[in-house]
Design a protein around this motif. Structure first.
Motif, PDB file in Angstrom:
ATOM      1  N   PHE A   4      25.481  43.577  86.390  1.00 35.60           N
ATOM      2  CA  PHE A   4      25.805  44.509  85.314  1.00 35.60           C
ATOM      3  C   PHE A   4      26.445  43.752  84.143  1.00 35.60           C
ATOM      4  CE2 PHE A   4      28.657  47.734  83.413  1.00 35.60           C
ATOM      5  CZ  PHE A   4      27.720  48.715  83.110  1.00 35.60           C
ATOM      6  N   THR A   5      27.433  42.912  84.461  1.00 31.78           N
ATOM      7  CA  THR A   5      28.138  42.136  83.442  1.00 31.78           C
ATOM      8  C   THR A   5      27.201  41.156  82.745  1.00 31.78           C
ATOM      9  OG1 THR A   5      30.155  42.317  84.743  1.00 31.78           O
ATOM     10  CG2 THR A   5      30.135  40.649  83.026  1.00 31.78           C
ATOM     11  N   GLY A  18      22.249  52.687  74.923  1.00 29.35           N
ATOM     12  CA  GLY A  18      20.909  52.169  74.629  1.00 29.35           C
ATOM     13  C   GLY A  18      20.244  51.553  75.844  1.00 29.35           C
ATOM     14  N   LEU A  19      20.988  50.751  76.595  1.00 29.70           N
ATOM     15  CA  LEU A  19      20.430  50.118  77.788  1.00 29.70           C
ATOM     16  C   LEU A  19      20.079  51.163  78.849  1.00 29.70           C
ATOM     17  CD1 LEU A  19      22.731  46.981  78.130  1.00 29.70           C
ATOM     18  CD2 LEU A  19      20.423  47.110  77.164  1.00 29.70           C
ATOM     19  N   SER A  68      17.944  50.728  99.319  1.00 28.20           N
ATOM     20  CA  SER A  68      16.786  51.594  99.513  1.00 28.20           C
ATOM     21  C   SER A  68      17.153  53.078  99.555  1.00 28.20           C
ATOM     22  CB  SER A  68      16.061  51.215 100.803  1.00 28.20           C
ATOM     23  OG  SER A  68      16.949  51.318 101.901  1.00 28.20           O
ATOM     24  N   VAL A  69      18.313  53.418 100.069  1.00 30.58           N
ATOM     25  CA  VAL A  69      18.680  54.832 100.170  1.00 30.58           C
ATOM     26  C   VAL A  69      19.387  55.276  98.899  1.00 30.58           C
ATOM     27  CG1 VAL A  69      20.002  56.526 101.463  1.00 30.58           C
ATOM     28  CG2 VAL A  69      18.842  54.683 102.671  1.00 30.58           C
ATOM     29  N   ILE A  70      20.472  54.634  98.557  1.00 27.66           N
ATOM     30  CA  ILE A  70      21.185  54.904  97.303  1.00 27.66           C
ATOM     31  C   ILE A  70      21.173  53.615  96.497  1.00 27.66           C
ATOM     32  CG2 ILE A  70      23.354  55.576  96.224  1.00 27.66           C
ATOM     33  CD1 ILE A  70      24.001  57.129  98.777  1.00 27.66           C
ATOM     34  N   PRO A  71      20.329  53.532  95.482  1.00 26.82           N
ATOM     35  CA  PRO A  71      20.261  52.305  94.703  1.00 26.82           C
ATOM     36  C   PRO A  71      21.553  52.077  93.908  1.00 26.82           C
ATOM     37  CG  PRO A  71      18.834  53.977  93.765  1.00 26.82           C
ATOM     38  CD  PRO A  71      19.397  54.543  95.013  1.00 26.82           C
ATOM     39  N   TYR A  72      21.917  50.810  93.744  1.00 23.93           N
ATOM     40  CA  TYR A  72      23.131  50.458  93.022  1.00 23.93           C
ATOM     41  C   TYR A  72      22.950  49.112  92.347  1.00 23.93           C
ATOM     42  CZ  TYR A  72      24.117  47.325  96.914  1.00 23.93           C
ATOM     43  OH  TYR A  72      24.034  46.325  97.853  1.00 23.93           O
ATOM     44  N   ILE A  73      23.890  48.762  91.501  1.00 26.00           N
ATOM     45  CA  ILE A  73      23.873  47.481  90.816  1.00 26.00           C
ATOM     46  C   ILE A  73      25.182  46.759  91.116  1.00 26.00           C
ATOM     47  CG2 ILE A  73      24.816  48.375  88.656  1.00 26.00           C
ATOM     48  CD1 ILE A  73      22.905  46.451  87.171  1.00 26.00           C
ATOM     49  N   PHE A 122      18.836  48.903  83.346  1.00 30.16           N
ATOM     50  CA  PHE A 122      19.548  48.676  84.603  1.00 30.16           C
ATOM     51  C   PHE A 122      18.712  49.047  85.825  1.00 30.16           C
ATOM     52  CE2 PHE A 122      23.044  49.337  81.524  1.00 30.16           C
ATOM     53  CZ  PHE A 122      23.613  48.083  81.624  1.00 30.16           C
ATOM     54  N   ARG A 123      17.720  49.904  85.655  1.00 31.88           N
ATOM     55  CA  ARG A 123      16.878  50.301  86.792  1.00 31.88           C
ATOM     56  C   ARG A 123      16.137  49.105  87.384  1.00 31.88           C
ATOM     57  NH1 ARG A 123      13.884  56.097  86.514  1.00 31.88           N
ATOM     58  NH2 ARG A 123      15.752  57.333  86.254  1.00 31.88           N
ATOM     59  N   MET A 124      15.827  48.135  86.533  1.00 32.21           N
ATOM     60  CA  MET A 124      15.114  46.952  87.009  1.00 32.21           C
ATOM     61  C   MET A 124      15.984  46.088  87.916  1.00 32.21           C
ATOM     62  SD  MET A 124      13.059  45.826  83.613  1.00 32.21           S
ATOM     63  CE  MET A 124      14.146  46.423  82.326  1.00 32.21           C
ATOM     64  N   GLN A 125      17.299  46.293  87.887  1.00 33.07           N
ATOM     65  CA  GLN A 125      18.215  45.464  88.652  1.00 33.07           C
ATOM     66  C   GLN A 125      18.809  46.182  89.858  1.00 33.07           C
ATOM     67  OE1 GLN A 125      20.789  44.800  85.353  1.00 33.07           O
ATOM     68  NE2 GLN A 125      19.852  42.837  84.879  1.00 33.07           N
ATOM     69  N   LEU A 126      18.358  47.399  90.119  1.00 32.71           N
ATOM     70  CA  LEU A 126      18.900  48.160  91.236  1.00 32.71           C
ATOM     71  C   LEU A 126      18.474  47.557  92.569  1.00 32.71           C
ATOM     72  CD1 LEU A 126      18.368  51.831  90.022  1.00 32.71           C
ATOM     73  CD2 LEU A 126      20.471  50.510  90.018  1.00 32.71           C
ATOM     74  N   ILE A 127      19.393  47.595  93.518  1.00 29.56           N
ATOM     75  CA  ILE A 127      19.100  47.169  94.879  1.00 29.56           C
ATOM     76  C   ILE A 127      19.523  48.292  95.818  1.00 29.56           C
ATOM     77  CG2 ILE A 127      19.278  44.703  94.426  1.00 29.56           C
ATOM     78  CD1 ILE A 127      22.113  44.772  95.503  1.00 29.56           C
TER      79      ILE A 127
END
Length: 148
Positions: free
Chosen positions: A84-85, A60-61, A74-79, A67-72
């Motif tokens: 995440f937790t 659902g999330l 610039s080249v490969i976004p990650y969390i 989770f896209r709102m929390q990505l950091i």
């Protein structure tokens, strides 16, 4: 309250507890997985029921792109594991408050998943049938395409 832990998955690791995986990089971050892949988290839980609820929550999330709102990055976004937790804990409370509704939705989504798998297999068979029909119609041995 659910008891779980989130860790970065290491290739080749076997887990004894109930677990599932979630992508940790890219724009599909948070997508739940049954099998591990590179760049994923493993979520370890105490029971299979909790594991199914966690899959429902992550699905659902992910579909709501939370989770896209929390990505950091610039080249490969990650969390980060901590973010995440923290997100899972915040939304787990909502699931716990609506447990009856969540159970009904989980059952409905499981039925939909089985139906999607059945339809995918049906479409694969139709495609195979189409290929075989073309083989019967177009006999390549009778046509000299290369002037031999």
């Amino acid at each position: 309250m659910i008891s779980f832990s989130v860790k970065t998955h290491k290739e080749g690791t076997r887990y004894k507890k109930h677990h599932l995986f979630a992508l940790s990089r890219g724009y599909n971050t948070g997508r739940p997985l049954k099998e591990p892949c590179p760049n994923c988290f493993v979520i370890l839980m105490e029971s299979e029921d909790d594991c199914q609820k966690m899959y429902f929550l992550l699905d659902g999330l992910w579909r709501r792109q939370v989770f896209r709102m929390q990505l950091i990055g610039s080249v490969i976004p990650y969390i980060r594991v901590h973010e995440f937790t923290k997100t899972i804990i915040a939304f787990w409370k909502q699931i716990h408050e609506n447990e009856d509704r969540v159970k009904r939705l989980m059952d409905a989504f499981n039925s939909l998943e089985r139906l999607e798998k059945h339809n995918a297999e049906f479409m694969r068979l139709l495609s195979k049938y189409r290929d075989m029909a073309y083989v019967k119609v177009f006999d390549l041995d009778k046509v000299n395409l290369f002037g031999r």
